[in-house]
Design an enzyme around this catalytic site. Structure first.
Site, short mmCIF file in Angstrom:
data_model
loop_
_atom_site.label_atom_id
_atom_site.label_comp_id
_atom_site.label_asym_id
_atom_site.label_seq_id
_atom_site.Cartn_x
_atom_site.Cartn_y
_atom_site.Cartn_z
N HIS A 119 -4.27 -0.89 -7.22
CA HIS A 119 -5.70 -0.65 -6.99
C HIS A 119 -6.59 -1.80 -7.46
CE1 HIS A 119 -9.77 0.75 -7.90
NE2 HIS A 119 -9.63 1.42 -6.78
N HIS A 172 -4.01 10.77 -3.38
CA HIS A 172 -4.74 9.56 -3.76
C HIS A 172 -3.99 8.76 -4.83
CE1 HIS A 172 -8.24 7.50 -5.81
NE2 HIS A 172 -8.40 7.14 -4.55
N ARG A 173 -3.49 7.58 -4.45
CA ARG A 173 -2.64 6.74 -5.31
C ARG A 173 -1.39 7.53 -5.71
NH1 ARG A 173 -7.47 4.33 -9.29
NH2 ARG A 173 -9.09 4.40 -7.69
N GLN A 220 -7.50 2.18 6.22
CA GLN A 220 -8.86 2.39 5.71
C GLN A 220 -9.33 1.11 5.02
OE1 GLN A 220 -8.89 4.77 2.13
NE2 GLN A 220 -6.71 4.44 1.78
N ASP A 245 -3.26 1.59 -1.97
CA ASP A 245 -4.18 0.45 -2.00
C ASP A 245 -3.33 -0.81 -1.99
OD1 ASP A 245 -6.67 1.91 -2.41
OD2 ASP A 245 -5.95 2.30 -4.45
#
Ligand code: G3P
Ligand code: CA
Length: 269
Positions: free
Chosen positions: A60, A18-19, A164, A47
């Site tokens: 993000h 995640h990131r 996503q 993101d």
């Protein structure tokens, strides 16, 4: 622990960094992605935000303030301006236990830079953020994926890319441009009871999976999603005991800031 739980690699739940490995390094920097990859993650999570001059960057927030030395909206700054910012020092201040000198002055990467650096053999789990009706972000994203060979048949089949979004219309616009890209609908809040059935049935029409806050899912919701043939990927799971519980319940992937912990939990499950 059930070491025999996964009959083959394909059944192993996905480890989504995640990131990047953002528990250990400044989120959405090359060093964070590299660390996630080194820790055994299957996917690098990215993101997306658009700069004022129309470049896709890995970022993000809508604003620069939290994770860079800049301030104000990303969309009010050119790529050249954003490239001048330090996107690493904030991490050293916020997380002194993991601080490293080398994180200072890390740069905000563009999507193109990430795909060039890691190549088409890696896997990317990319989130569209900041929807607009002209689908500017979605068009640029697909152009970039195409340029890097990630829309080739074999890459799509092996899910080298998952896109996503919290925005259904963003996903539908992508589906319209290329119906073979695996899509995951993110939910900030998910329904319960018959409403959950309805919601999942609708998602099933255009997406291969659903991503939700891990605190919002339980064994019965996961069973419901899986019975419909949907993948289910909770975010953002950082504690081993939460990972173990979700794996017991049958999730098919997990987003974590600590891909090493997650890899261990998956291997030992
Ligand atoms: O993409 C899954 C999760 O990252 C969604 O929330 O705010 O961290 O992008 P956020
Ligand atoms: Ca995300």
């Amino acid at each position: 622990a059930n070491v025999q739980a996964y009959a083959n690699e394909e059944m192993k739940p996905l480890n989504i960094a995640h990131r990047g490995a953002s528990g250990y390094a400044p989120e959405h920097t090359m060093v964070s992605y590299q660390l996630g990859d080194d820790m055994g993650a299957d996917y690098i999570e990215i993101d997306l935000q658009l700069t004022k001059d129309g470049h896709l960057i890995a970022f993000h927030d809508e604003t620069l303030d939290r994770t860079t030395t800049g301030s104000g909206k990303v969309s009010n700054h050119t790529l050249k301006e954003i490239k001048e910012l330090d996107a690493g020092s904030w991490f050293n201040k916020a997380y002194p236990a993991y601080a490293k000198e080398e994180y200072k002055n890390e740069k905000v990467p563009t999507l193109d830079e990430i795909l060039s650096h890691f190549g088409s053999n890696k896997k990317y789990y990319i989130e569209t953020k900041g929807f607009d009706i002209n689908n500017k972000m979605e068009k640029k994203l697909l152009a970039s994926l195409e340029k890097h060979g990630l829309l080739e048949k074999d890459k799509l089949r092996d899910k080298h890319i998952i896109i996503q979004s919290f925005n259904k219309f963003s996903l539908l616009s992508i589906k319209k441009m290329n119906s073979d890209i695996p899509l995951v609908r993110l939910l900030a809040q998910n329904a319960s009871g018959w409403r959950a059935d309805l919601e999942l049935n609708i998602i099933k029409r255009y997406a291969m999976g659903v991503g939700l806050k891990y605190k919002h899912v339980d064994a019965s919701y996961i069973a419901k999603a899986r019975a419909l043939g949907l993948e289910i990927h909770p975010y953002t799971v950082n504690e081993t005991e939460d990972m173990e519980r979700l794996l017991d319940w049958g999730v098919t992937g997990i987003f974590s800031n600590y891909p090493d912990r997650l890899q261990k939990a998956i291997n030992e499950h």
